[in-house]
Scaffold this active site. Structure first.
Site, PDB file in Angstrom:
ATOM      1  N   ASP A 230      -8.430   4.872   3.814  1.00  0.00           N
ATOM      2  CA  ASP A 230      -7.981   3.864   2.852  1.00  0.00           C
ATOM      3  C   ASP A 230      -9.124   3.012   2.325  1.00  0.00           C
ATOM      4  OD1 ASP A 230      -5.521   2.978   1.554  1.00  0.00           O
ATOM      5  OD2 ASP A 230      -5.991   1.029   2.419  1.00  0.00           O
TER       6      ASP A 230
ATOM      7  N   GLU B 287      -2.482  -4.763  -3.388  1.00  0.00           N
ATOM      8  CA  GLU B 287      -2.696  -5.669  -4.515  1.00  0.00           C
ATOM      9  C   GLU B 287      -2.564  -4.915  -5.847  1.00  0.00           C
ATOM     10  OE1 GLU B 287      -4.628  -5.032  -1.958  1.00  0.00           O
ATOM     11  OE2 GLU B 287      -5.544  -6.827  -1.113  1.00  0.00           O
TER      12      GLU B 287
ATOM     13  N   CYS C 296     -10.291  -5.593  -0.593  1.00  0.00           N
ATOM     14  CA  CYS C 296     -11.502  -4.778  -0.662  1.00  0.00           C
ATOM     15  C   CYS C 296     -12.153  -4.950  -2.045  1.00  0.00           C
ATOM     16  CB  CYS C 296     -11.145  -3.304  -0.433  1.00  0.00           C
ATOM     17  SG  CYS C 296     -10.297  -2.552  -1.836  1.00  0.00           S
TER      18      CYS C 296
ATOM     19  N   ASN D 207       0.842  -1.204   0.000  1.00  0.00           N
ATOM     20  CA  ASN D 207       0.000   0.000   0.000  1.00  0.00           C
ATOM     21  C   ASN D 207       0.877   1.254   0.000  1.00  0.00           C
ATOM     22  OD1 ASN D 207      -1.611   2.248   1.232  1.00  0.00           O
ATOM     23  ND2 ASN D 207      -3.210   0.706   1.273  1.00  0.00           N
TER      24      ASN D 207
END
Lengths: 147, 147
Positions: A144, A54, A81, A41
């Site tokens: 986030d 990712e 997510c 991230n």
């Protein structure tokens, strides 16, 4: 629980992000048994709302082509997510292995509904690092995930 | 059909991508009636499989915070795929306006299922530019959508 090379690479990236003062989530992409890309991230580091772990990993993988993505396993220290799950669905990734989903439920139902095998290893180290981060910096974490 | 400022910005980005030799898809983000960011697909330009137009646009928007995203309208010259739809769902974007969905169905059902208003303007210029691209470079287009 089996921390294989892919999950270890994702955990290493998680710690790298933490050391940089970022949100501690790491990811790795494995194709044909080999780690071909890693990422973490970079919201804080790059001022970038889209670079979840990712996404960074898939970007670093480059233009592997659909064939490689279809044989790939995407690892993440945390359950993806909807953004990152959407990437897995769109690119035809068949397997997603995560470190934990205690600190964030993510979108496993969405992925499974699109035929992705989702495995949650429930790794204590992933749970602990992320729990501490969410506790220490709740505003950053909420930013986030868009809440 | 009403090509407002947001859609015009997305179309301009679409043409910019085409002029760069890239995949002609453009996007814009409007918050409180103002275009705050634009972007276009950069798979070819950056060798980056993840930088779809909407992803580029949201990255360029930077860390606006959840409040701004919740009031934003995301424009795209083409119906968003699962990756970009996932971004809209995760960040709580409430409205998505697209130029067309004739050349690619995208994931409007997924977005609507998560409460997003999706409007398809069916803009002839968007349909024509994309149709020509898909006809001329089918392999590149298939790579972009992971098939």
């Amino acid at each position: 629980m089996n921390i294989d090379e892919g999950m270890q690479a994702a955990i290493d990236e998680m710690k790298k992000g933490l050391a940089e003062g970022g949100i501690p989530i790491g990811s790795a992409l494995v194709v044909d048994g080999r780690v071909v890309a890693v990422g973490h991230n970079k919201r804080v580091q790059d001022g970038d709302p889209i670079t979840h772990a990712e996404i960074d990993c898939l970007r670093n993988a480059g233009r592997l082509g659909a064939g490689s993505f279809h044989r790939a396993t995407l690892y993440s220290s945390l359950m993806p997510c909807f953004l990152c799950s959407g990437a897995a669905v769109q690119f035809g990734i068949k397997k997603v292995v995560v470190g934990e989903s205690r600190n964030f439920p993510g979108a496993p139902g969405f992925m499974r509904g699109h035929g992705i095998e989702v495995i949650d290893l429930d790794v204590p180290e992933c749970v602990e690092i992320m729990a501490k981060f969410v506790r220490d910096q709740p505003h950053l974490w909420n930013e986030d995930i868009g809440v």
